[in-house]
Design a protein around this motif. Structure first.
Motif, PDB file in Angstrom:
ATOM      1  N   VAL A 292       0.859  -1.183   0.000  1.00  0.00           N
ATOM      2  CA  VAL A 292       0.000   0.000   0.000  1.00  0.00           C
ATOM      3  C   VAL A 292       0.897   1.235   0.000  1.00  0.00           C
ATOM      4  O   VAL A 292       1.766   1.390   0.862  1.00  0.00           O
ATOM      5  CB  VAL A 292      -0.942   0.009   1.216  1.00  0.00           C
ATOM      6  N   VAL A 293       0.679   2.130  -0.957  1.00  0.00           N
ATOM      7  CA  VAL A 293       1.492   3.338  -1.089  1.00  0.00           C
ATOM      8  C   VAL A 293       0.614   4.560  -0.836  1.00  0.00           C
ATOM      9  O   VAL A 293      -0.612   4.464  -0.763  1.00  0.00           O
ATOM     10  CB  VAL A 293       2.142   3.428  -2.485  1.00  0.00           C
ATOM     11  N   GLY A 294       1.253   5.704  -0.686  1.00  0.00           N
ATOM     12  CA  GLY A 294       0.538   6.952  -0.458  1.00  0.00           C
ATOM     13  C   GLY A 294       0.805   7.948  -1.566  1.00  0.00           C
ATOM     14  O   GLY A 294       1.626   7.712  -2.460  1.00  0.00           O
ATOM     15  N   ILE A 295       0.135   9.088  -1.491  1.00  0.00           N
ATOM     16  CA  ILE A 295       0.325  10.139  -2.493  1.00  0.00           C
ATOM     17  C   ILE A 295       1.778  10.591  -2.537  1.00  0.00           C
ATOM     18  O   ILE A 295       2.319  10.883  -3.603  1.00  0.00           O
ATOM     19  CB  ILE A 295      -0.613  11.327  -2.188  1.00  0.00           C
ATOM     20  N   LYS A 296       2.421  10.620  -1.382  1.00  0.00           N
ATOM     21  CA  LYS A 296       3.822  11.057  -1.335  1.00  0.00           C
ATOM     22  C   LYS A 296       4.703  10.154  -2.188  1.00  0.00           C
ATOM     23  O   LYS A 296       5.727  10.585  -2.724  1.00  0.00           O
ATOM     24  CB  LYS A 296       4.316  11.068   0.114  1.00  0.00           C
TER      25      LYS A 296
ATOM     26  N   GLN B 164       3.946  16.026  -5.846  1.00  0.00           N
ATOM     27  CA  GLN B 164       3.719  17.416  -6.259  1.00  0.00           C
ATOM     28  C   GLN B 164       2.357  17.927  -5.810  1.00  0.00           C
ATOM     29  O   GLN B 164       2.120  19.143  -5.796  1.00  0.00           O
ATOM     30  CB  GLN B 164       3.868  17.559  -7.771  1.00  0.00           C
ATOM     31  N   LEU B 165       1.458  17.032  -5.433  1.00  0.00           N
ATOM     32  CA  LEU B 165       0.134  17.444  -4.977  1.00  0.00           C
ATOM     33  C   LEU B 165       0.124  17.831  -3.503  1.00  0.00           C
ATOM     34  O   LEU B 165      -0.852  18.403  -3.015  1.00  0.00           O
ATOM     35  CB  LEU B 165      -0.891  16.334  -5.221  1.00  0.00           C
TER      36      LEU B 165
ATOM     37  N   LYS C   5      -2.134  13.848  12.380  1.00  0.00           N
ATOM     38  CA  LYS C   5      -1.979  13.472  13.777  1.00  0.00           C
ATOM     39  C   LYS C   5      -0.611  12.811  13.975  1.00  0.00           C
ATOM     40  O   LYS C   5      -0.051  12.240  13.038  1.00  0.00           O
ATOM     41  CB  LYS C   5      -3.079  12.491  14.181  1.00  0.00           C
ATOM     42  N   PRO C   6      -0.051  12.863  15.186  1.00  0.00           N
ATOM     43  CA  PRO C   6       1.215  12.174  15.447  1.00  0.00           C
ATOM     44  C   PRO C   6       1.077  10.687  15.120  1.00  0.00           C
ATOM     45  O   PRO C   6       0.065  10.058  15.446  1.00  0.00           O
ATOM     46  CB  PRO C   6       1.433  12.395  16.948  1.00  0.00           C
ATOM     47  N   ASN C   7       2.062  10.141  14.443  1.00  0.00           N
ATOM     48  CA  ASN C   7       2.103   8.719  14.090  1.00  0.00           C
ATOM     49  C   ASN C   7       0.987   8.313  13.130  1.00  0.00           C
ATOM     50  O   ASN C   7       0.716   7.118  12.956  1.00  0.00           O
ATOM     51  CB  ASN C   7       2.039   7.835  15.347  1.00  0.00           C
ATOM     52  N   GLN C   8       0.325   9.291  12.492  1.00  0.00           N
ATOM     53  CA  GLN C   8      -0.708   8.964  11.508  1.00  0.00           C
ATOM     54  C   GLN C   8      -0.070   8.339  10.279  1.00  0.00           C
ATOM     55  O   GLN C   8       0.984   8.766   9.819  1.00  0.00           O
ATOM     56  CB  GLN C   8      -1.466  10.224  11.109  1.00  0.00           C
ATOM     57  N   ASP C   9      -0.697   7.309   9.757  1.00  0.00           N
ATOM     58  CA  ASP C   9      -0.226   6.667   8.535  1.00  0.00           C
ATOM     59  C   ASP C   9      -0.595   7.569   7.357  1.00  0.00           C
ATOM     60  O   ASP C   9      -1.769   7.699   7.013  1.00  0.00           O
ATOM     61  CB  ASP C   9      -0.871   5.291   8.381  1.00  0.00           C
ATOM     62  N   LEU C  10       0.391   8.202   6.752  1.00  0.00           N
ATOM     63  CA  LEU C  10       0.142   9.188   5.704  1.00  0.00           C
ATOM     64  C   LEU C  10      -0.206   8.553   4.358  1.00  0.00           C
ATOM     65  O   LEU C  10      -0.374   9.258   3.366  1.00  0.00           O
ATOM     66  CB  LEU C  10       1.353  10.107   5.556  1.00  0.00           C
TER      67      LEU C  10
END
Length: 301
Positions: free
Chosen positions: A131-135, A140-141, A226-231
């Motif tokens: 599972v990947v994120g936008i980052k 660029q978003l 939030k702290p430790n939030q999965d981005l």
């Protein structure tokens, strides 16, 4: 849509909920030459997303989802877009693949929203998907650091931004919300279960009835993770609607977490902020700038 395979990265499955973000991500992936497939969530994805989707699946079709991922060779998964409602237990009894995984799915549906998102990720990971994120796919978003539009904050704005930032840090520690508003050196609103938009509407009403007093535009909305939030999921997000509501609330501007918050429809959002006379800035967690800033005028640019 051109989805040519560069051969450099695994094929990506974009699992799309509601809102405009799925199509924005698809455009960014297409521009980058990343091969991907779109899976629209039935009952959530909007018309434009469904028109581009390779398949549309409901909550009870998890077995079919995994079959689609295997058939198309998708190894990476991106969960993007909103989900307006949590699936109930009757909606997940769709196919044999779902029934086989039912105990795991039921555990994933238990607990709060953050727990749900984390467990949804785990559902994919135990099947061997990443599972990947936008980052990872469209950085660029995300918001960059500093002033992002044409309007400059003044010294009082920086102080309000710092105060609201400290409030969001406390909110995050208690796993309550991602946003706060400070006006004139006082925190006037904290985000709860109602979400950012409703908080901004509440702030506008407080100003209308005189509970918040300020001359002209004043106050800053700060939104951070939030702290430790999965981005990889549930990024703090602002967009054109946020600008409209912040302007209606009489705020001076918006601050979001640099590299940790998403600006939806970025060009339109910043243009709308400029036209409304609102600043948009990217800030870092732990930043302390208000009372020590020098050489900044209290007159708005």
């Amino acid at each position: 849509m051109n989805r040519a395979d560069t051969g450099l990265e695994p094929r990506l499955a974009l699992i799309a909920g509601n809102g405009s973000l799925p199509c924005q991500i698809a455009e960014a992936l297409d521009s980058a030459g990343r091969e991907f497939r779109i899976i629209a969530i039935k009952g959530e994805a909007d018309e434009r997303t469904r028109a581009q989707a390779d398949t549309e699946l409901g909550w009870g079709e998890i077995g079919r989802l995994y079959k689609f991922l295997k058939k198309t060779g998708c190894r990476d998964v991106l969960l993007i877009g909103g989900v307006s409602r949590r699936p109930d237990f009757t909606s997940i009894l769709g196919d044999l693949g779902t029934l086989k995984r039912l105990p795991t799915i039921i555990r994933a549906l238990a607990g709060g929203d953050d727990s749900l998102l984390t467990k949804v990720i785990r559902l994919f990971e135990v099947e061997g998907y990443r599972v990947v994120g936008i980052k990872d796919v469209a950085p660029q978003l995300l918001a960059s650091s500093g002033v992002l539009g044409k309007v400059q904050p003044n010294q009082g704005d920086w102080r309000d931004a710092e105060l609201a930032l400290r409030a969001t840090e406390k909110l995050g520690e208690l796993d309550i919300g991602q946003a706060a508003i400070a006006v004139g050196g006082r925190v006037v609103a904290l985000e709860g279960a109602e979400g950012t938009d409703a908080m901004l509407q509440r702030c506008a009403e407080l100003k209308r009835i005189g509970r918040i007093r300020s001359k002209g535009r004043a106050g800053v909305l700060v939104k951070t993770a939030k702290p430790n939030q999965d981005l990889r999921v549930d990024l703090p997000t602002v967009g054109p609607m946020t600008i409209d509501l912040a302007a209606a609330a009489g705020l001076a501007g918006i601050a979001v977490e640099a590299s940790g918050a998403l600006i939806a429809e970025k060009e339109e959002t910043l243009k709308k902020a400029d036209n409304a006379g609102l600043f948009v800035i990217g800030i870092e967690h732990g930043t302390r700038f208000g009372v020590t800033s020098k050489g900044q005028s209290d007159e708005r640019s």
